[in-house]
Scaffold this motif. Sequence first.
Motif, PDB file in Angstrom:
ATOM      1  N   GLU A  61      -2.764   9.880   4.343  1.00  0.00           N
ATOM      2  CA  GLU A  61      -2.843   9.951   5.766  1.00  0.00           C
ATOM      3  C   GLU A  61      -4.126  10.736   6.407  1.00  0.00           C
ATOM      4  OE1 GLU A  61      -2.014   9.513  10.762  1.00  0.00           O
ATOM      5  OE2 GLU A  61      -0.151   9.308   8.596  1.00  0.00           O
ATOM      6  N   ASP A  79       1.045   3.453   2.029  1.00  0.00           N
ATOM      7  CA  ASP A  79       1.324   3.247   3.202  1.00  0.00           C
ATOM      8  C   ASP A  79       2.892   3.283   4.037  1.00  0.00           C
ATOM      9  OD1 ASP A  79       0.714   4.097   6.524  1.00  0.00           O
ATOM     10  OD2 ASP A  79       0.634   2.151   6.452  1.00  0.00           O
ATOM     11  N   ARG A  80       2.562   1.608   3.513  1.00  0.00           N
ATOM     12  CA  ARG A  80       3.699   1.040   3.654  1.00  0.00           C
ATOM     13  C   ARG A  80       4.948   1.701   2.652  1.00  0.00           C
ATOM     14  NH1 ARG A  80       3.197  -5.704   3.101  1.00  0.00           N
ATOM     15  NH2 ARG A  80       5.244  -5.330   4.714  1.00  0.00           N
ATOM     16  N   ASP A  91      -7.466   7.728   1.081  1.00  0.00           N
ATOM     17  CA  ASP A  91      -6.378   7.559   1.961  1.00  0.00           C
ATOM     18  C   ASP A  91      -5.454   6.028   1.480  1.00  0.00           C
ATOM     19  OD1 ASP A  91      -5.502   5.893   3.955  1.00  0.00           O
ATOM     20  OD2 ASP A  91      -7.550   5.816   5.456  1.00  0.00           O
ATOM     21  N   GLU A  92      -4.105   6.614   1.928  1.00  0.00           N
ATOM     22  CA  GLU A  92      -3.027   5.793   1.784  1.00  0.00           C
ATOM     23  C   GLU A  92      -2.993   4.065   1.708  1.00  0.00           C
ATOM     24  OE1 GLU A  92       0.404   8.078   2.421  1.00  0.00           O
ATOM     25  OE2 GLU A  92       0.260   6.890   4.936  1.00  0.00           O
ATOM     26  N   LEU A  93      -3.708   3.867   3.182  1.00  0.00           N
ATOM     27  CA  LEU A  93      -3.804   2.833   3.836  1.00  0.00           C
ATOM     28  C   LEU A  93      -4.936   1.946   2.504  1.00  0.00           C
ATOM     29  CD1 LEU A  93      -4.532   3.695   6.949  1.00  0.00           C
ATOM     30  CD2 LEU A  93      -2.399   1.688   5.801  1.00  0.00           C
ATOM     31  N   ASP A  94      -5.987   2.493   1.374  1.00  0.00           N
ATOM     32  CA  ASP A  94      -6.303   1.453   0.273  1.00  0.00           C
ATOM     33  C   ASP A  94      -6.589   1.777  -1.052  1.00  0.00           C
ATOM     34  OD1 ASP A  94      -8.747   2.128   3.040  1.00  0.00           O
ATOM     35  OD2 ASP A  94      -9.391   3.814   2.923  1.00  0.00           O
ATOM     36  N   THR A 102       0.912  -1.159  -0.052  1.00  0.00           N
ATOM     37  CA  THR A 102      -0.267  -0.077   0.279  1.00  0.00           C
ATOM     38  C   THR A 102       0.835   0.589  -0.486  1.00  0.00           C
ATOM     39  OG1 THR A 102       0.175   0.018   2.013  1.00  0.00           O
ATOM     40  CG2 THR A 102      -1.616  -1.261   1.450  1.00  0.00           C
ATOM     41  N   ARG A 151      -3.277   0.549  -3.281  1.00  0.00           N
ATOM     42  CA  ARG A 151      -2.048  -0.222  -3.345  1.00  0.00           C
ATOM     43  C   ARG A 151      -1.249  -0.158  -4.954  1.00  0.00           C
ATOM     44  NH1 ARG A 151      -2.805  -7.208  -4.170  1.00  0.00           N
ATOM     45  NH2 ARG A 151      -0.913  -6.378  -5.776  1.00  0.00           N
TER      46      ARG A 151
END
Length: 181
Positions: free
Chosen positions: A61, A32-33, A72-75, A30, A77
């Motif tokens: 974030e 985020d990673r 949202d960077e968590l969503d 993602t 890939r």
Amino acid sequence: MPRQIFQLRMSLSGVRPVIWRRVLVPGGYTLDRLHRVVQHAMGWRDCHLHSFEIDGVQYGEPDPDGELALHDELDVRLDAVVGKGSRFHYTYDFGDWWEHDLLVEDALTAEADERYPRCLDGERACPPEDVGGPQGYLVLLAALVEPGHPEHQTMRDWVGAGFDPAAFDAGRVDTLLRRLC
């Protein structure tokens, strides 16, 4: 299906000589990673806000106050928004405004016995946090190389005797990145 690995080259904008890193990152990460990979690879300490800009879309974030319109960077890939040849940007520290240019140099198939992410290469040390962005970093560098500079001792004391702007250790960065697995 074999995992896709992206070879990324990241470089810091507005600084000469260029500070850059080459890393291998799973396409399934993602954003985020990927943020954590950039932080570790460049040498930042993750003390400030950040965002990605990919094809005109901002990711990061989410702001609870809604002042920054970020997806949202968590969503998201990495392999869903970039591919081989893609260029995109990562900004760190909205005060100092460190812009990073990222290029997907290649898309590879993961080696079965290899762990990712990996640091392949790079040059030069990361600027210290809170130095004042590219302009502040140029002032720091000028003060460090000139003992007669009025800020020489102040800057040397602030940054510490161990700071070498020319230093980079790919092995150390690779060790830090492997802890992200």
